[in-house]
Scaffold this motif. Sequence first.
Motif, mmCIF file in Angstrom:
data_model
loop_
_atom_site.group_PDB
_atom_site.id
_atom_site.type_symbol
_atom_site.label_atom_id
_atom_site.label_comp_id
_atom_site.label_asym_id
_atom_site.label_seq_id
_atom_site.Cartn_x
_atom_site.Cartn_y
_atom_site.Cartn_z
ATOM 1 N N GLY A 44 0.811 -1.176 0.111
ATOM 2 C CA GLY A 44 0.110 -0.070 -0.084
ATOM 3 C C GLY A 44 0.939 1.153 -0.023
ATOM 4 N N PHE A 45 1.805 1.195 0.833
ATOM 5 C CA PHE A 45 2.948 2.394 0.710
ATOM 6 C C PHE A 45 3.477 2.486 -0.695
ATOM 7 C CE2 PHE A 45 6.776 4.553 2.418
ATOM 8 C CZ PHE A 45 6.032 5.716 2.784
ATOM 9 N N ASN A 46 3.997 1.340 -1.379
ATOM 10 C CA ASN A 46 4.259 1.544 -2.577
ATOM 11 C C ASN A 46 3.604 1.993 -3.592
ATOM 12 O OD1 ASN A 46 6.958 0.565 -3.130
ATOM 13 N ND2 ASN A 46 6.371 -1.770 -2.537
ATOM 14 N N LYS A 47 2.226 1.611 -3.598
ATOM 15 C CA LYS A 47 1.102 2.180 -4.428
ATOM 16 C C LYS A 47 0.761 3.654 -4.315
ATOM 17 C CE LYS A 47 -3.219 0.737 -5.960
ATOM 18 N NZ LYS A 47 -4.420 -0.255 -5.459
ATOM 19 N N GLY A 48 1.062 4.017 -3.041
ATOM 20 C CA GLY A 48 1.033 5.757 -2.782
ATOM 21 C C GLY A 48 2.099 6.403 -3.292
ATOM 22 N N LEU A 49 3.274 5.713 -3.609
ATOM 23 C CA LEU A 49 4.279 6.497 -3.773
ATOM 24 C C LEU A 49 4.454 6.825 -5.133
ATOM 25 C CD1 LEU A 49 7.330 4.967 -1.807
ATOM 26 C CD2 LEU A 49 6.118 7.090 -1.131
ATOM 27 N N VAL A 50 3.819 5.862 -6.246
ATOM 28 C CA VAL A 50 3.834 6.149 -7.489
ATOM 29 C C VAL A 50 3.060 7.420 -7.843
ATOM 30 C CG1 VAL A 50 2.984 4.958 -9.802
ATOM 31 C CG2 VAL A 50 3.826 3.510 -8.013
ATOM 32 N N GLY A 51 4.110 8.171 -8.660
ATOM 33 C CA GLY A 51 3.396 9.258 -9.215
ATOM 34 C C GLY A 51 3.688 10.593 -8.522
ATOM 35 N N MET A 52 4.330 10.346 -7.271
ATOM 36 C CA MET A 52 4.658 11.475 -6.384
ATOM 37 C C MET A 52 5.905 12.430 -6.882
ATOM 38 S SD MET A 52 4.543 10.532 -2.351
ATOM 39 C CE MET A 52 4.661 12.138 -2.090
ATOM 40 N N GLU A 53 5.624 13.772 -6.850
ATOM 41 C CA GLU A 53 6.831 14.781 -7.322
ATOM 42 C C GLU A 53 7.866 15.029 -6.363
ATOM 43 O OE1 GLU A 53 7.054 15.804 -10.624
ATOM 44 O OE2 GLU A 53 5.226 15.115 -11.376
ATOM 45 N N LEU A 54 8.951 15.464 -6.765
ATOM 46 C CA LEU A 54 9.689 16.066 -5.688
ATOM 47 C C LEU A 54 9.174 16.973 -4.925
ATOM 48 C CD1 LEU A 54 13.018 16.136 -4.819
ATOM 49 C CD2 LEU A 54 13.287 17.837 -6.725
ATOM 50 N N GLY A 55 9.242 16.935 -3.546
ATOM 51 C CA GLY A 55 8.717 18.136 -2.607
ATOM 52 C C GLY A 55 7.445 17.716 -2.416
ATOM 53 N N GLU A 56 6.552 17.126 -3.007
ATOM 54 C CA GLU A 56 5.032 16.765 -2.755
ATOM 55 C C GLU A 56 5.029 16.274 -1.445
ATOM 56 O OE1 GLU A 56 1.513 14.225 -4.395
ATOM 57 O OE2 GLU A 56 3.248 14.524 -5.625
ATOM 58 N N GLU A 57 3.870 16.530 -0.734
ATOM 59 C CA GLU A 57 3.498 15.927 0.525
ATOM 60 C C GLU A 57 2.068 15.023 0.069
ATOM 61 O OE1 GLU A 57 3.234 18.148 4.177
ATOM 62 O OE2 GLU A 57 4.955 19.334 3.396
ATOM 63 N N ARG A 58 2.097 13.980 0.731
ATOM 64 C CA ARG A 58 1.002 13.086 0.372
ATOM 65 C C ARG A 58 0.622 12.181 1.671
ATOM 66 N NH1 ARG A 58 0.803 9.445 -4.800
ATOM 67 N NH2 ARG A 58 1.023 11.512 -5.654
ATOM 68 N N GLN A 59 -0.566 12.170 1.725
ATOM 69 C CA GLN A 59 -1.239 11.370 3.061
ATOM 70 C C GLN A 59 -1.763 10.016 2.351
ATOM 71 O OE1 GLN A 59 -5.018 12.310 5.061
ATOM 72 N NE2 GLN A 59 -3.470 12.721 6.832
ATOM 73 N N ILE A 60 -1.002 8.656 2.569
ATOM 74 C CA ILE A 60 -1.634 7.561 2.163
ATOM 75 C C ILE A 60 -2.070 6.544 3.402
ATOM 76 C CG2 ILE A 60 -0.412 5.541 1.062
ATOM 77 C CD1 ILE A 60 1.925 7.181 0.300
ATOM 78 N N LYS A 61 -3.291 6.450 3.050
ATOM 79 C CA LYS A 61 -4.000 5.587 4.255
ATOM 80 C C LYS A 61 -3.919 4.205 3.589
ATOM 81 C CE LYS A 61 -7.502 8.600 6.022
ATOM 82 N NZ LYS A 61 -8.801 8.552 6.484
ATOM 83 N N ILE A 62 -3.490 3.341 4.318
ATOM 84 C CA ILE A 62 -3.227 1.969 4.185
ATOM 85 C C ILE A 62 -3.883 1.027 4.751
ATOM 86 C CG2 ILE A 62 -1.680 -0.105 4.024
ATOM 87 C CD1 ILE A 62 0.419 2.312 3.771
ATOM 88 N N PRO A 63 -5.022 0.316 4.616
ATOM 89 C CA PRO A 63 -5.872 -0.504 5.394
ATOM 90 C C PRO A 63 -5.093 -1.743 5.947
ATOM 91 C CG PRO A 63 -6.406 -1.076 3.073
ATOM 92 C CD PRO A 63 -5.252 -0.016 3.269
ATOM 93 N N PRO A 64 -5.571 -2.211 7.207
ATOM 94 C CA PRO A 64 -5.092 -2.985 8.020
ATOM 95 C C PRO A 64 -5.185 -4.401 7.307
ATOM 96 C CG PRO A 64 -6.870 -2.350 9.259
ATOM 97 C CD PRO A 64 -6.800 -1.380 8.023
#
Length: 64
Positions: A44-64
Amino acid sequence: MPARLNDEVKLHFTGFLENGEVFDTSEGKDPLKLKVGSDEIIPGFNKGLVGMELGEERQIKIPP
């Protein structure tokens, strides 16, 4: 350039539980260095990183 699978990235993170408690963070430490899509981190963390840009902040929610 957005992050893609197999890119090596460095990032800071803070992991929260559903109740808001911090369970892990890189704050005050060196950034985490990893390869996007590797099995070093949970999918889930891997999936949330794809597409991020340098300096971008992102909240990634990963289900249990």
